[in-house]
Write a protein that holds these residues in place. Sequence first.
Motif: not given
Lengths: 474, 474
Positions: A163-166, A177, A214-215, A431-434, B199, B201-207
């Motif tokens: 989820t590309r967490a932070s 990331r 993050g996928s 920002g960090e939940h996906g 932003a 940082k972001s977790s909104a989908g594929l990077d």
Amino acid sequence: MNAQAFNAQAFGALPRPAPDVIAAVREKLVARLGERVVVSRAVLEQHSHGEGLPAIGVPDIVVYPETNEEVAFVLSLCNVNRVPVTPFGAGSSLEGQLAALAGGVSLDTSRFDKILEVSPDSLDCRVQAGVTREALNAHIRDTGLFFPVDPGANASIGGMASTRASGTNAVRYGTMRENVLGLTVVTPDGRIVRTGSRARKSSAGLDLTHIYVGSEGTLGVITEIQLRLYGLPEAVIAAVCQFDTLEGAVAAVVTALQSNLKLARVELFDEVQMRAAINYSKLDYAETPTLFLEFQGTPTSVREDVETMQVIAEDNGGGAFQFAERPEDRNRLWKARHNGYQAVRALAPGKSNMGTDACVPISALPACLLETKADIIASGLLAPIVGHVGDGNFHLGILYDADDPLEAARAEALAFRTARRAIAMGGTCSGEHGVGLHKIVHMETEHGEGVALMKAVKNALDPNGIMNPGKIYP
Amino acid sequence: MNAQAFNAQAFGALPRPAPDVIAAVREKLVARLGERVVVSRAVLEQHSHGEGLPAIGVPDIVVYPETNEEVAFVLSLCNVNRVPVTPFGAGSSLEGQLAALAGGVSLDTSRFDKILEVSPDSLDCRVQAGVTREALNAHIRDTGLFFPVDPGANASIGGMASTRASGTNAVRYGTMRENVLGLTVVTPDGRIVRTGSRARKSSAGLDLTHIYVGSEGTLGVITEIQLRLYGLPEAVIAAVCQFDTLEGAVAAVVTALQSNLKLARVELFDEVQMRAAINYSKLDYAETPTLFLEFQGTPTSVREDVETMQVIAEDNGGGAFQFAERPEDRNRLWKARHNGYQAVRALAPGKSNMGTDACVPISALPACLLETKADIIASGLLAPIVGHVGDGNFHLGILYDADDPLEAARAEALAFRTARRAIAMGGTCSGEHGVGLHKIVHMETEHGEGVALMKAVKNALDPNGIMNPGKIYP
């Protein structure tokens, strides 16, 4: 689509594999994994959702593989039979990532619990996906190192990568990331692929690691993660600073960032979140907007940073710093921060907490937070704000009665407007939940044509679409 | 494949479009871009290579688009006609990225020279791809901000994003990977896509951003880049420390990193690179292994960091620090570092400089550097070592006579062994130069099955294979 388009009933409606296909797959799974194939009602229910959303996607089978080869076996079997697979870590994700919307197999990584290697000399380690962040930090405590990424929950490292967490340390140490150097991923057709390396940087080809980070389990299963570690700082001071207004608290943070001040952590609680934290964690503070700060470095540099921040805070209407220098006091403070989600739930027993987050450029943070605050008040809902404001990232914990469709719709609408406001200000809906299920409605608004590119990559790496169907991609 | 498999003759042999196809495409390009379509011999030659490799891929046409829409026009026209396109920035890449191996169009981004936006409040900016790093820093000087990523050449920001470049500041500020927040890319079929956001940082989908960063023009053309900026540090001290042995210099760096010391820059020159730098940049130092160091922070913290590093250096056989505190002295020092490539060439006039780089985990750096040094000596070639050693990254400037096939083969073999040694030690064949042509032979060794995934992504995003053919993918 509008905000009302998301509700529990609208999902779970994806076509499921035929019962005979599931039966045949189950038989082959049992032949290889034995008792680590589970179909009991309780376990299936437990694997139908994460935090914050109702049970909206019950899998047909839960498997607990223990090796990369077993994961490859599960995936290739499911791929051939077009059976969906939803990876499942610690169960703490917030946006519906774990729901098995089309049934099939929930692949539980909890048996991937080994720390494979720790290298204090290179400041890195390799862990299996099911290791939790707390387990990792407990394991390496004696080395003088730590792993900084800290979402509220004791999430699995694999889930955090997915989820590309932070968390609270991102302003200084970055997010997943920045802290994942490489992965082992298993592809839907059963290939076991090692991405990245142990080098700090590389220009050797496409960045596969960051395609998978993050996928959200939509491209394959992450089974191992190579992580950066950091030396524990020599000196740490935590401090609490309370403000009369939200404006003042945010302005202090923005000024500090623009002044190059090295903040290790800077968390904003609005007065409602403070009430929740005071009640839940028995803290002795006022119910006003508050910054939780941490400074790290040498004893000298930390003192200097604190003094600079005190001046900035005072200029913006902040009160005297209340320090937490002893480790036990600091831990108590940050535990209160990490318990924010539970604290919010305790504020209104029986209500559900729709946790949502967004992130904007620093310069947009004051306006975004104040507009959001006004929106919350106008909505009539209780929705505390807590923010990793050093990154421009903030959360709402929207309390609502899940059995009251009208109130649930109002909660959804508030979350929807919050995401759209962030996007309109140059930020992101998460920002960090996906994305999971909950943020799909924002993907085209945020990414435009980029959605088509994401789908092209998804189709290239999961051509049969078995991996976590119904997530991320509109 | 072995090291000898790479030579200038072996490439340039990809099938080229038929002359009538080129003529038809050229006519349509001229109709839209007029005089910004060039076919003069001199310009075609200039666009046939970067630094460090001979002219091995002469394009048929060079175009100078000025807008995203013009890039989209060029790409979609070429895509329909299956004409290859090779993006071209400042011409400073080192691994053959710019050679138009199959002819076609070289797309020169030098007219994309505008700085679109600078936000001191959010510490970010948006630039067009042809803006160079020096132009950007000159433009923002008055804002108190700077952009830290600094490869030796005055490269274009688009080129730096495309090769995932870094430089002397990476140990503190990261590489292009960490500093690119978003992009505008034009796809081969002419879509103009904005990736990422402002932003942090972001977790909104594929990077998507990190799919294009480091893709070396093989997926599309990067036309705009959203970058992080940083406040200029309050205090800066640079220092030079000379050692009797390479071992001592490397050990000092490894100890400093493990001690959590905040180094802003730490560059290693071996005694041969020192000779080159002393001669070329008129420096007054001894020809022994040397660390160029920089410390940044407040006056107090910088003094403290310097004192800590002095103790570490002394423990490892380092001499007294020679300080450069005035900006002009610091600039002279770092200019000498950035001129390393030219300095090496000046060491043996008439010889070519095969610049190659590799990167290993910090713990492997001493062994890797010492084995490489022994290999250089055994090879009989002159090949100075210079390293961004804080990242585990080092460079060889292998001097060879391009007209002597045997010496060229020995140079290739040395570069080949250096890459393989780094991979075997858990590192990468390229820390910051990219793959281009020169490192393709290492891709399967380093990435294994990952190469197939990279190719799948490439095919998904450039299905006709028009973008920079013959690069990266084996």
